[in-house]
Design a protein around this motif. Sequence first.
Motif, PDB file in Angstrom:
ATOM      1  N   GLY A 198     -53.704 -62.787  60.440  1.00  0.00           N
ATOM      2  CA  GLY A 198     -54.246 -63.032  61.767  1.00  0.00           C
ATOM      3  C   GLY A 198     -53.147 -63.102  62.803  1.00  0.00           C
ATOM      4  N   PRO A 199     -53.453 -63.597  63.991  1.00  0.00           N
ATOM      5  CA  PRO A 199     -52.414 -63.786  65.010  1.00  0.00           C
ATOM      6  C   PRO A 199     -51.427 -64.862  64.583  1.00  0.00           C
ATOM      7  CG  PRO A 199     -54.473 -64.798  65.702  1.00  0.00           C
ATOM      8  CD  PRO A 199     -54.783 -64.036  64.458  1.00  0.00           C
ATOM      9  N   SER A 200     -50.172 -64.702  64.986  1.00  0.00           N
ATOM     10  CA  SER A 200     -49.142 -65.669  64.613  1.00  0.00           C
ATOM     11  C   SER A 200     -49.080 -66.859  65.555  1.00  0.00           C
ATOM     12  CB  SER A 200     -47.774 -64.983  64.551  1.00  0.00           C
ATOM     13  OG  SER A 200     -47.747 -64.047  63.494  1.00  0.00           O
ATOM     14  N   SER A 201     -49.572 -66.679  66.780  1.00  0.00           N
ATOM     15  CA  SER A 201     -49.476 -67.763  67.757  1.00  0.00           C
ATOM     16  C   SER A 201     -50.253 -67.377  69.006  1.00  0.00           C
ATOM     17  CB  SER A 201     -48.014 -68.037  68.118  1.00  0.00           C
ATOM     18  OG  SER A 201     -47.430 -66.894  68.743  1.00  0.00           O
ATOM     19  N   PHE A 202     -50.348 -68.318  69.922  1.00  0.00           N
ATOM     20  CA  PHE A 202     -50.832 -68.057  71.270  1.00  0.00           C
ATOM     21  C   PHE A 202     -49.830 -68.711  72.203  1.00  0.00           C
ATOM     22  CE2 PHE A 202     -53.180 -69.220  75.094  1.00  0.00           C
ATOM     23  CZ  PHE A 202     -53.809 -68.022  75.416  1.00  0.00           C
ATOM     24  N   GLY A 203     -48.966 -67.900  72.808  1.00  0.00           N
ATOM     25  CA  GLY A 203     -47.884 -68.474  73.601  1.00  0.00           C
ATOM     26  C   GLY A 203     -47.017 -69.367  72.734  1.00  0.00           C
ATOM     27  N   VAL A 204     -46.750 -70.582  73.203  1.00  0.00           N
ATOM     28  CA  VAL A 204     -45.928 -71.526  72.433  1.00  0.00           C
ATOM     29  C   VAL A 204     -46.741 -72.314  71.417  1.00  0.00           C
ATOM     30  CG1 VAL A 204     -44.178 -71.767  74.242  1.00  0.00           C
ATOM     31  CG2 VAL A 204     -46.149 -73.313  74.220  1.00  0.00           C
ATOM     32  N   LEU A 205     -48.064 -72.082  71.380  1.00  0.00           N
ATOM     33  CA  LEU A 205     -48.921 -72.746  70.392  1.00  0.00           C
ATOM     34  C   LEU A 205     -48.828 -71.974  69.078  1.00  0.00           C
ATOM     35  CD1 LEU A 205     -51.021 -74.956  69.759  1.00  0.00           C
ATOM     36  CD2 LEU A 205     -52.785 -73.372  70.581  1.00  0.00           C
ATOM     37  N   ARG A 206     -48.071 -72.510  68.145  1.00  0.00           N
ATOM     38  CA  ARG A 206     -47.803 -71.818  66.886  1.00  0.00           C
ATOM     39  C   ARG A 206     -48.869 -72.090  65.825  1.00  0.00           C
ATOM     40  NH1 ARG A 206     -48.219 -69.899  63.038  1.00  0.00           N
ATOM     41  NH2 ARG A 206     -46.776 -69.266  61.379  1.00  0.00           N
ATOM     42  N   VAL A 207     -49.428 -73.307  65.815  1.00  0.00           N
ATOM     43  CA  VAL A 207     -50.412 -73.693  64.802  1.00  0.00           C
ATOM     44  C   VAL A 207     -51.542 -74.450  65.470  1.00  0.00           C
ATOM     45  CG1 VAL A 207     -50.829 -75.220  62.818  1.00  0.00           C
ATOM     46  CG2 VAL A 207     -48.781 -73.777  62.860  1.00  0.00           C
ATOM     47  N   MET A 208     -52.777 -74.127  65.098  1.00  0.00           N
ATOM     48  CA  MET A 208     -53.929 -74.981  65.383  1.00  0.00           C
ATOM     49  C   MET A 208     -54.788 -74.980  64.122  1.00  0.00           C
ATOM     50  SD  MET A 208     -56.978 -74.875  68.260  1.00  0.00           S
ATOM     51  CE  MET A 208     -56.090 -75.660  69.611  1.00  0.00           C
ATOM     52  N   ASN A 209     -54.758 -76.085  63.402  1.00  0.00           N
ATOM     53  CA  ASN A 209     -55.534 -76.243  62.170  1.00  0.00           C
ATOM     54  C   ASN A 209     -56.594 -77.320  62.381  1.00  0.00           C
ATOM     55  OD1 ASN A 209     -53.815 -74.388  61.021  1.00  0.00           O
ATOM     56  ND2 ASN A 209     -52.728 -75.870  59.747  1.00  0.00           N
ATOM     57  N   ASP A 210     -57.834 -76.963  62.130  1.00  0.00           N
ATOM     58  CA  ASP A 210     -58.967 -77.881  62.252  1.00  0.00           C
ATOM     59  C   ASP A 210     -59.287 -78.365  60.840  1.00  0.00           C
ATOM     60  OD1 ASP A 210     -61.345 -79.189  62.804  1.00  0.00           O
ATOM     61  OD2 ASP A 210     -62.113 -77.610  64.109  1.00  0.00           O
ATOM     62  N   ASP A 211     -58.897 -79.602  60.518  1.00  0.00           N
ATOM     63  CA  ASP A 211     -58.914 -80.111  59.147  1.00  0.00           C
ATOM     64  C   ASP A 211     -60.026 -81.130  58.931  1.00  0.00           C
ATOM     65  OD1 ASP A 211     -56.686 -78.583  58.619  1.00  0.00           O
ATOM     66  OD2 ASP A 211     -55.264 -80.252  58.768  1.00  0.00           O
ATOM     67  N   LEU A 212     -60.728 -80.983  57.812  1.00  0.00           N
ATOM     68  CA  LEU A 212     -61.709 -81.964  57.367  1.00  0.00           C
ATOM     69  C   LEU A 212     -61.226 -82.520  56.036  1.00  0.00           C
ATOM     70  CD1 LEU A 212     -64.499 -83.284  57.902  1.00  0.00           C
ATOM     71  CD2 LEU A 212     -65.488 -81.493  56.449  1.00  0.00           C
ATOM     72  N   VAL A 213     -60.871 -83.813  56.035  1.00  0.00           N
ATOM     73  CA  VAL A 213     -60.308 -84.475  54.859  1.00  0.00           C
ATOM     74  C   VAL A 213     -61.331 -85.470  54.323  1.00  0.00           C
ATOM     75  CG1 VAL A 213     -58.389 -85.851  53.978  1.00  0.00           C
ATOM     76  CG2 VAL A 213     -58.000 -84.252  55.863  1.00  0.00           C
ATOM     77  N   GLN A 214     -61.616 -85.360  53.047  1.00  0.00           N
ATOM     78  CA  GLN A 214     -62.628 -86.212  52.438  1.00  0.00           C
ATOM     79  C   GLN A 214     -62.085 -87.631  52.216  1.00  0.00           C
ATOM     80  OE1 GLN A 214     -65.825 -85.350  52.081  1.00  0.00           O
ATOM     81  NE2 GLN A 214     -65.189 -83.473  53.150  1.00  0.00           N
ATOM     82  N   PRO A 215     -62.978 -88.615  51.991  1.00  0.00           N
ATOM     83  CA  PRO A 215     -62.541 -90.003  51.794  1.00  0.00           C
ATOM     84  C   PRO A 215     -61.520 -90.154  50.672  1.00  0.00           C
ATOM     85  CG  PRO A 215     -64.910 -89.915  52.117  1.00  0.00           C
ATOM     86  CD  PRO A 215     -64.447 -88.498  51.997  1.00  0.00           C
ATOM     87  N   MET A 216     -60.546 -91.025  50.903  1.00  0.00           N
ATOM     88  CA  MET A 216     -59.506 -91.364  49.937  1.00  0.00           C
ATOM     89  C   MET A 216     -58.693 -90.140  49.514  1.00  0.00           C
ATOM     90  SD  MET A 216     -59.986 -94.535  49.986  1.00  0.00           S
ATOM     91  CE  MET A 216     -58.756 -95.026  48.769  1.00  0.00           C
ATOM     92  N   ARG A 217     -58.483 -89.226  50.434  1.00  0.00           N
ATOM     93  CA  ARG A 217     -57.694 -88.025  50.193  1.00  0.00           C
ATOM     94  C   ARG A 217     -56.689 -87.872  51.324  1.00  0.00           C
ATOM     95  NH1 ARG A 217     -59.914 -88.914  46.016  1.00  0.00           N
ATOM     96  NH2 ARG A 217     -61.387 -87.551  44.917  1.00  0.00           N
ATOM     97  N   GLY A 218     -55.760 -86.934  51.192  1.00  0.00           N
ATOM     98  CA  GLY A 218     -54.797 -86.736  52.274  1.00  0.00           C
ATOM     99  C   GLY A 218     -53.660 -85.823  51.914  1.00  0.00           C
TER     100      GLY A 218
END
Length: 285
Positions: A72-92
């Motif tokens: 996919g695209p490597s970035s948008f301007g200086v925005l290198r990463v945008m990750n939308d994360d869903l972490v389940q209970p007692m995980r990380g």
Amino acid sequence: MICCSGVTRSAKDEQTSTNIKVVPEEALFKSEPEPHWFGNEPNPTPGQRDGWSNKNWLKSRFHFNFAEYSHGPSSFGVLRVMNDDLVQPMRGFGSHPHRDMEIVTFIVDGQLTHKDSTGTEETIGRGSIQFMTAGTGIRHSEHNLQPRTPLRFVQMWVVPRRRGLRPNYGSMLGDEMAAASRRDHWAQVVSDVEGPVPAPVQINQDCSMFVAELSPNASAPSFDLQDGRQAYMLCLEGTVWIRGDEGGKHILLRRHDAAELTGGLALDLLAGPEGTFALLVEMSR
């Protein structure tokens, strides 16, 4: 938390104006990474009831190339990463290193517990932000220590204007004052440490972040995206229409959709029937 109703996008809605390019959720890469990639215990063997697994610990949506995703695209301007994360209970995410990056994490729902190699430990909730200047090097971990509640956060990496900066950590609490400031308004939550606006979070780049939580069918004050600037907007919750630049056409974004915006543009938002929650990352072109 705003749910998404049965609002559908028509062919007319999907038209992209000169200044607006929609990035639909369907175009994002969905990742369920191996737990050991982030310092966790390996997947359980067949027959084990408990333990880490791809299905019970993390689901990420990558807006740009990251980890196992490189198509996919490597970035948008200086925005290198945008990750939308869903972490389940007692995980990380176990302890892992970063360097030479400005890392900003916005909490959408749940409680995020952060620990890092500077000795900082903090738990923050909805509407809060944590940030790190990774600089010459820092290690940190991020966990959802709640027994029953999932954690959702958006982590953004911004390329700093200089390498080799001193590591730093800070946060903005999503308290009642923060919630009130973004209710039916754009609230600036991140600014350039060398710029004129002292936002609650300041980073080492010409990059600002704004959030708006709109009531059902409410509109936000117009956001002036000036010539020579650009922005990446994410619909965190609900649905929202963006009014187009010249023809007045409305472009629909649903939960997890994004839009690339080019100045000059008067950005006018209209929330759907369940309201909306939007995040805007603005920077130089």
